[in-house]
Design a protein around this motif. Structure first.
Motif, PDB file in Angstrom:
ATOM      1  N   THR A  49       0.835  -1.213   0.000  1.00  0.00           N
ATOM      2  CA  THR A  49       0.000   0.000   0.000  1.00  0.00           C
ATOM      3  C   THR A  49       0.860   1.249   0.000  1.00  0.00           C
ATOM      4  O   THR A  49       0.606   2.208  -0.745  1.00  0.00           O
ATOM      5  CB  THR A  49      -0.926  -0.004   1.224  1.00  0.00           C
ATOM      6  N   GLN A  50       1.907   1.248   0.856  1.00  0.00           N
ATOM      7  CA  GLN A  50       2.816   2.401   0.886  1.00  0.00           C
ATOM      8  C   GLN A  50       3.538   2.559  -0.451  1.00  0.00           C
ATOM      9  O   GLN A  50       3.766   3.680  -0.932  1.00  0.00           O
ATOM     10  CB  GLN A  50       3.840   2.233   2.015  1.00  0.00           C
ATOM     11  N   ARG A  53       1.268   4.221  -2.873  1.00  0.00           N
ATOM     12  CA  ARG A  53       1.155   5.652  -2.583  1.00  0.00           C
ATOM     13  C   ARG A  53       2.376   6.407  -3.119  1.00  0.00           C
ATOM     14  O   ARG A  53       2.259   7.513  -3.664  1.00  0.00           O
ATOM     15  CB  ARG A  53       1.019   5.873  -1.080  1.00  0.00           C
ATOM     16  N   THR A  57       2.489   9.468  -5.778  1.00  0.00           N
ATOM     17  CA  THR A  57       3.159  10.751  -5.542  1.00  0.00           C
ATOM     18  C   THR A  57       4.180  11.031  -6.629  1.00  0.00           C
ATOM     19  O   THR A  57       4.305  12.160  -7.134  1.00  0.00           O
ATOM     20  CB  THR A  57       3.837  10.750  -4.170  1.00  0.00           C
TER      21      THR A  57
END
Length: 203
Positions: A49-50, A53, A57
């Motif tokens: 999940t990170q 993200r 970004t």
């Protein structure tokens, strides 16, 4: 944006906003997230999940960079276009000055023609005093034709001069409108940039 304004923005970002703003802030957040992701003992699901993200970004940074490059290229093309317009205007002004100078020469020629016509009139009066009436009439007819031609030439010269004056007036008006447009565009660009800087600091 002028060089002074650029320096102010850079100084503001470096000295006041330590975390940066806009793209700078996204990059700082991305670096922090990457460091945290590398050192975090999270589960694979959380790590994935990170990771997603961070990709999001990074995509935002790339999109913003591409947008900035497109704006930069557009500004360069606009500057080149303005340079061409400016060069064209200078050429038109030079051409207008040349036409005006030519019209002045034509006026001088018309004045000389008028002076000659007056001399011809005086000569005609002298000729009329001679006893040969038939020859005098012929000369008078010739002089009359020449006077008509001179009058026609003068009318053409006057009309052409008036046209050149109107064209030069239109050209000057166009230059003034273009200068006003350029000043408004530069003012608008400065206002937009000044409005964007507080918005970025707000992030």
């Amino acid at each position: 944006m002028g060089a002074v304004t650029d320096d102010e923005v850079i100084r503001k970002r470096l000295l006041i906003d330590g975390d940066g703003a806009g793209d700078d802030r996204r990059i700082n957040v991305l670096l922090k997230s990457f460091t945290k992701w590398c050192n975090s003992p999270a589960t694979p699901e959380e790590g994935f999940t990170q990771y997603q993200r961070m990709l999001g970004t990074l995509a935002q940074c790339e999109f913003s960079m591409g947008k900035t490059l497109m704006v930069y290229d557009m500004n360069l093309r606009e500057m080149e276009n303005y340079e061409k317009i400016y060069t064209n205007i200078e050429q038109n002004i030079t051409s207008a000055h040349e036409k005006i100078a030519e019209c002045k020469k034509e006026i001088q020629r018309a004045k000389r023609i008028r002076k000659n016509r007056q001399e011809y009139d005086a000569l005609a009066k002298v000729i009329q005093q001679h006893p040969d009436r038939h020859e005098t009439l012929k000369q008078l007819e010739a002089l009359d034709k020449e006077l008509q031609q001179l009058s026609h030439i003068k009318e053409n010269v006057d009309a052409k001069l008036e046209l050149r004056k109107k064209q030069f007036h239109v050209l000057l008006s166009t230059i003034q409108e273009l200068q006003q447009t350029l000043e408004n565009d530069e003012k608008s660009d400065n206002d937009d940039n000044n409005q964007e800087s507080p918005a970025e600091n707000g992030e």
